[in-house]
Design a protein around this motif. Structure first.
Motif, short mmCIF file in Angstrom:
data_model
loop_
_atom_site.label_atom_id
_atom_site.label_comp_id
_atom_site.label_asym_id
_atom_site.label_seq_id
_atom_site.Cartn_x
_atom_site.Cartn_y
_atom_site.Cartn_z
N ASP A 103 0.40 -1.16 0.17
CA ASP A 103 0.22 -0.10 0.14
C ASP A 103 0.99 1.65 0.32
OD1 ASP A 103 -2.68 -1.26 -0.12
OD2 ASP A 103 -2.04 -1.39 1.77
N ARG A 104 2.08 1.11 -0.85
CA ARG A 104 2.56 2.42 -0.69
C ARG A 104 3.22 2.49 -2.19
NH1 ARG A 104 6.80 0.57 3.31
NH2 ARG A 104 6.40 -0.90 2.52
N LYS A 105 3.95 3.53 -1.58
CA LYS A 105 4.27 4.31 -3.56
C LYS A 105 6.13 4.00 -3.30
CE LYS A 105 5.03 8.14 -6.66
NZ LYS A 105 4.36 9.18 -7.04
N VAL A 158 10.94 9.00 -14.45
CA VAL A 158 11.01 8.06 -13.63
C VAL A 158 12.61 8.67 -11.86
CG1 VAL A 158 11.52 5.50 -12.91
CG2 VAL A 158 11.02 6.78 -15.41
N GLY A 159 11.12 7.89 -10.86
CA GLY A 159 11.82 8.58 -10.12
C GLY A 159 11.63 6.98 -9.41
N ILE A 160 12.79 6.99 -8.57
CA ILE A 160 12.25 4.93 -8.13
C ILE A 160 13.03 5.10 -6.88
CG2 ILE A 160 12.71 2.79 -7.59
CD1 ILE A 160 13.45 2.98 -10.60
N ASN A 161 12.61 5.06 -5.56
CA ASN A 161 13.27 4.57 -3.53
C ASN A 161 14.58 3.77 -3.82
OD1 ASN A 161 12.22 7.51 -3.30
ND2 ASN A 161 9.93 6.14 -3.03
N ILE A 162 15.11 3.52 -3.91
CA ILE A 162 15.87 2.34 -3.96
C ILE A 162 16.22 2.19 -2.33
CG2 ILE A 162 17.86 1.55 -3.85
CD1 ILE A 162 16.91 2.35 -6.54
N GLU A 163 16.43 3.26 -1.45
CA GLU A 163 16.94 3.02 0.31
C GLU A 163 15.50 3.60 0.52
OE1 GLU A 163 20.64 2.82 1.80
OE2 GLU A 163 21.10 2.08 0.19
N ALA A 192 7.22 3.18 -0.16
CA ALA A 192 8.07 2.16 -0.12
C ALA A 192 9.97 1.94 -0.77
CB ALA A 192 7.24 1.59 -0.47
N ALA A 193 10.62 1.00 -0.68
CA ALA A 193 11.84 1.06 -1.35
C ALA A 193 12.21 0.09 -0.88
CB ALA A 193 12.74 1.09 -0.22
#
Ligand code: BTN
Length: 257
Positions: free
Chosen positions: A119-121, A142-147, A159-160
């Motif tokens: 439930d988290r982006k 594009v942006g991606i959370n890694i940590e 989320a990561a």
């Protein structure tokens, strides 16, 4: 950090003549930079990666937090290329499908193109276009959370990817996603969204859920059509939401019937 610029170039350039890869230590926003270049007449295909963005932008005029002081907790890049699809609608969904497929089987897509873990982006996509001469130039950001990233001011903490793939780094993830993304965007140019619809449906986070839209519409999400429009079953009948200017979110339990 060592970025796999050469490896990516070798994978992509044969199918995309003139392609270059650029890594910057800092920029306001990779999307803003490619849009500036496009407005100045540059339409060559390019992958622009920034280790730090000071003014990252999200959809709907929101800001995108990626000022991580060089510790690579997020991956931020933009892919710019001239594109001439007969219908642009569905491109953002196609990009979401491509990234989710490359990243992990358990990731979901929240219409139009957020990537969610549970439930988290986890990741966001911002697509912009500019006219360069006779061509239309697309900038796919594009942006991606890694940590884990700071969650101040956000309704839901993000989320990561490291939660799923502990060894993931911004560089490894970049190498994992870019070549398939270019292939999928080039395929979209000719085939549009329809062939990707089943893949979107399989990951559709909203499907069957009570949703509320930023324009006040409430209903139950009923999947997407061949062009990528979201179907919402409302009390007054089915409704198709085409505009990415409308944001949709799962309704809170108290909003559900
Ligand atoms: C969203 O979820 O609202 C979209 C976020 C998109 C963020 C990326 S990070 C790289 C590129 N440059 C930007 O300024 N934005 C996109």
């Amino acid at each position: 950090m060592h970025w796999p610029a050469e490896a990516i170039w070798e994978q992509v350039a044969p199918g995309l003549p003139g392609f270059t890869v650029e890594i910057l230590s800092q920029i306001d926003s990779t999307n803003t930079e490619l849009m500036r270049r496009a407005r100045a007449g540059q339409a060559a295909p390019v992958l622009l990666v920034a280790e730090r963005q000071t003014a990252g932008r999200g959809r709907l005029g929101r800001s995108w937090h990626s000022d991580t002081s060089g510790d690579h907790r997020t991956l931020a890049f933009s892919l710019g290329m001239a594109l001439a699809p007969a219908d642009w609608s569905g491109l953002s969904l196609a990009v979401g499908v491509s990234l989710a497929r490359s990243l992990h089987p358990s990731l979901k897509l929240k219409w139009p193109n957020d990537i969610w873990l549970g439930d988290r982006k986890l990741a966001g996509i911002l697509i912009e276009t500019a006219q360069v001469g006779v061509q239309r130039y697309a900038v796919v950001g594009v942006g991606i959370n890694i940590e884990p990233v700071p969650a101040e001011g956000l309704r839901t903490p993000p989320a990561a990817l490291a939660e799923l793939l502990p060894a993931a780094t911004a560089a490894s993830v970049l190498e994992q996603v870019v070549a398939p993304l270019v292939r999928d965007v080039l395929a979209f140019e000719h085939q549009l969204f329809a062939p990707l619809r089943p893949a979107f449906t399989a990951r559709d986070h909203l499907l069957g859920r009570a949703v509320e839209c930023s324009d006040g519409t409430v209903g139950t999400a009923g999947g997407v059509d061949e062009a990528g429009a979201l179907l919402v079953h409302t009390a007054s009948g089915p409704l198709k939401i085409r505009s990415a200017e409308v944001s949709v979110r799962p309704a809170t339990p108290t909003d559900s019937p």
